[in-house]
Motif scaffolding. Sequence first.
Motif, PDB file in Angstrom:
ATOM      1  N   LYS A  15       0.848  -1.209   0.000  1.00  0.00           N
ATOM      2  CA  LYS A  15       0.000   0.000   0.000  1.00  0.00           C
ATOM      3  C   LYS A  15       0.883   1.259   0.000  1.00  0.00           C
ATOM      4  O   LYS A  15       1.967   1.235  -0.569  1.00  0.00           O
ATOM      5  CB  LYS A  15      -0.972  -0.039   1.180  1.00  0.00           C
ATOM      6  N   HIS A 102      -8.379  -2.747  -6.323  1.00  0.00           N
ATOM      7  CA  HIS A 102      -8.372  -2.938  -4.866  1.00  0.00           C
ATOM      8  C   HIS A 102      -9.531  -2.146  -4.262  1.00  0.00           C
ATOM      9  O   HIS A 102      -9.873  -1.060  -4.746  1.00  0.00           O
ATOM     10  CB  HIS A 102      -7.033  -2.469  -4.283  1.00  0.00           C
ATOM     11  N   GLU A 104      -9.692  -0.308  -1.796  1.00  0.00           N
ATOM     12  CA  GLU A 104      -9.352   1.068  -1.407  1.00  0.00           C
ATOM     13  C   GLU A 104      -9.434   1.992  -2.618  1.00  0.00           C
ATOM     14  O   GLU A 104      -9.805   3.158  -2.490  1.00  0.00           O
ATOM     15  CB  GLU A 104      -7.955   1.100  -0.761  1.00  0.00           C
ATOM     16  N   GLU A 174     -11.241 -10.425  -1.657  1.00  0.00           N
ATOM     17  CA  GLU A 174     -10.931  -9.627  -0.474  1.00  0.00           C
ATOM     18  C   GLU A 174     -12.211  -9.022   0.104  1.00  0.00           C
ATOM     19  O   GLU A 174     -12.647  -7.951  -0.352  1.00  0.00           O
ATOM     20  CB  GLU A 174      -9.961  -8.505  -0.833  1.00  0.00           C
ATOM     21  N   ALA A 178     -12.848  -7.378   5.994  1.00  0.00           N
ATOM     22  CA  ALA A 178     -11.699  -8.103   6.568  1.00  0.00           C
ATOM     23  C   ALA A 178     -10.384  -7.367   6.330  1.00  0.00           C
ATOM     24  O   ALA A 178      -9.359  -7.736   6.902  1.00  0.00           O
ATOM     25  CB  ALA A 178     -11.616  -9.503   5.959  1.00  0.00           C
ATOM     26  N   ILE A 179     -10.417  -6.321   5.500  1.00  0.00           N
ATOM     27  CA  ILE A 179      -9.167  -5.653   5.126  1.00  0.00           C
ATOM     28  C   ILE A 179      -8.730  -4.676   6.206  1.00  0.00           C
ATOM     29  O   ILE A 179      -9.455  -3.734   6.552  1.00  0.00           O
ATOM     30  CB  ILE A 179      -9.318  -4.923   3.774  1.00  0.00           C
ATOM     31  N   GLY A 180      -7.559  -4.929   6.761  1.00  0.00           N
ATOM     32  CA  GLY A 180      -6.977  -4.025   7.741  1.00  0.00           C
ATOM     33  C   GLY A 180      -7.734  -3.983   9.063  1.00  0.00           C
ATOM     34  O   GLY A 180      -7.487  -3.102   9.891  1.00  0.00           O
ATOM     35  N   SER A 220      -6.645  -9.374   6.290  1.00  0.00           N
ATOM     36  CA  SER A 220      -6.114  -9.755   7.611  1.00  0.00           C
ATOM     37  C   SER A 220      -5.486 -11.149   7.620  1.00  0.00           C
ATOM     38  O   SER A 220      -5.529 -11.840   8.635  1.00  0.00           O
ATOM     39  CB  SER A 220      -7.194  -9.636   8.690  1.00  0.00           C
ATOM     40  N   MET A 221      -4.892 -11.551   6.473  1.00  0.00           N
ATOM     41  CA  MET A 221      -4.142 -12.810   6.498  1.00  0.00           C
ATOM     42  C   MET A 221      -2.829 -12.547   7.225  1.00  0.00           C
ATOM     43  O   MET A 221      -2.189 -11.518   7.046  1.00  0.00           O
ATOM     44  CB  MET A 221      -3.853 -13.327   5.086  1.00  0.00           C
ATOM     45  N   LEU A 239      -3.264 -12.305  -0.740  1.00  0.00           N
ATOM     46  CA  LEU A 239      -2.848 -10.922  -0.969  1.00  0.00           C
ATOM     47  C   LEU A 239      -2.806 -10.310   0.427  1.00  0.00           C
ATOM     48  O   LEU A 239      -3.830 -10.231   1.108  1.00  0.00           O
ATOM     49  CB  LEU A 239      -3.854 -10.204  -1.882  1.00  0.00           C
ATOM     50  N   ILE A 240      -1.609  -9.926   0.828  1.00  0.00           N
ATOM     51  CA  ILE A 240      -1.393  -9.600   2.235  1.00  0.00           C
ATOM     52  C   ILE A 240      -0.980  -8.142   2.388  1.00  0.00           C
ATOM     53  O   ILE A 240       0.013  -7.714   1.797  1.00  0.00           O
ATOM     54  CB  ILE A 240      -0.299 -10.535   2.822  1.00  0.00           C
ATOM     55  N   GLY A 241      -1.738  -7.402   3.180  1.00  0.00           N
ATOM     56  CA  GLY A 241      -1.424  -6.000   3.415  1.00  0.00           C
ATOM     57  C   GLY A 241      -0.522  -5.839   4.618  1.00  0.00           C
ATOM     58  O   GLY A 241       0.694  -6.014   4.544  1.00  0.00           O
ATOM     59  N   GLY A 242      -1.116  -5.531   5.757  1.00  0.00           N
ATOM     60  CA  GLY A 242      -0.366  -5.224   6.979  1.00  0.00           C
ATOM     61  C   GLY A 242       0.752  -6.201   7.289  1.00  0.00           C
ATOM     62  O   GLY A 242       1.892  -5.790   7.571  1.00  0.00           O
TER      63      GLY A 242
HETATM   64  P1  PGA Z   1      -4.672  -6.551   5.111  1.00  0.00           P
HETATM   65  O1  PGA Z   1      -4.866  -5.986   3.623  1.00  0.00           O
HETATM   66  O2  PGA Z   1      -3.871  -7.823   4.984  1.00  0.00           O
HETATM   67  O3  PGA Z   1      -3.931  -5.467   5.834  1.00  0.00           O
HETATM   68  O4  PGA Z   1      -6.021  -6.804   5.660  1.00  0.00           O
HETATM   69  C1  PGA Z   1      -5.085  -6.834   2.542  1.00  0.00           C
HETATM   70  C2  PGA Z   1      -5.218  -6.014   1.289  1.00  0.00           C
HETATM   71  O5  PGA Z   1      -5.754  -4.913   1.349  1.00  0.00           O
HETATM   72  O6  PGA Z   1      -4.793  -6.450   0.215  1.00  0.00           O
END
Ligand code: PGA
Length: 258
Positions: A15, A102, A104, A174, A178-180, A220-221, A239-242
């Motif tokens: 990100k 995405h 976002e 996604e 669940a994201i972030g 949130s994986m 697909l992993i963010g944080g």
């Molecule tokens: P997250 O983000 O792992 O921080 O939840 C995933 C993403 O937005 O691709």
Amino acid sequence: MDKSKRRTVIAGNWKMNKTPSEARTLACEIAKALEGLDTCDCVDVVVCVPFVDICTVAEALKGTRIKIGAQNVHFKKSGAYTGEISAPMLAECGVTHVVVGHSERRQYFGETDEVVNLRAKAALEEGITPIICVGELLAERDAGITEEVVSRQTKLALAGFSADEVKRTIIAYEPVWAIGTGRNATAEQAEEVCALIRNIIAGLHGKEIAEAVTIQYGGSMKAGNAAELLAQPDVDGGLIGGASLSAEEFVEIVKAAL
Ligand code: PGA
């Protein structure tokens, strides 16, 4: 379901994090932590970094098997589109994957399914793998319309694609809630929707093509839940963010995929 027909892809989505010097440090940490781990046969590892970090990270990862991704791409090859980046520009910098649509970008930048489709097409034309994100909002899940939302997003994103183009595309399921948030989908929820996406592709292009497409879960994986999510028959990566901003955590997720 035979997972050997498709690649498992673990992609970090950094990100809007990391300046070029910070990006070099993280890329080197990931490369070091992956050293000696035999990932080449079944798992692709990708880091999707901010545009300005691409060259630095490409340089830092030279000689490793880690692939470089971007987080967006414009759908024209060049022209008067101030502030945008095209697929040929990304390809020349060594980018092999690009995140498209995405949540976002859909939420904050008004991206429509039609634009997502154009961006993915532009990436494919340059030989770049689009990672197309789909997923429902919490209100949509609560209203019982997850299937409807994800079906629409998937069909519109893939509109006009040839079977070969679909095969070269990754879909990331996604769920927006669940994201972030630290609240991942359960393995059953992730499997249910990833299987639905595969069924939609089968309906469009047949079972053989559908079984060759990589479908990731994202949201949130982390090291602690990756193994269970990745063990699902239709979940072919993450697909992993944080958690991708920590080399240690990210590499644990890669290990869970092996
Ligand atoms: P997250 O983000 O792992 O921080 O939840 C995933 C993403 O937005 O691709």
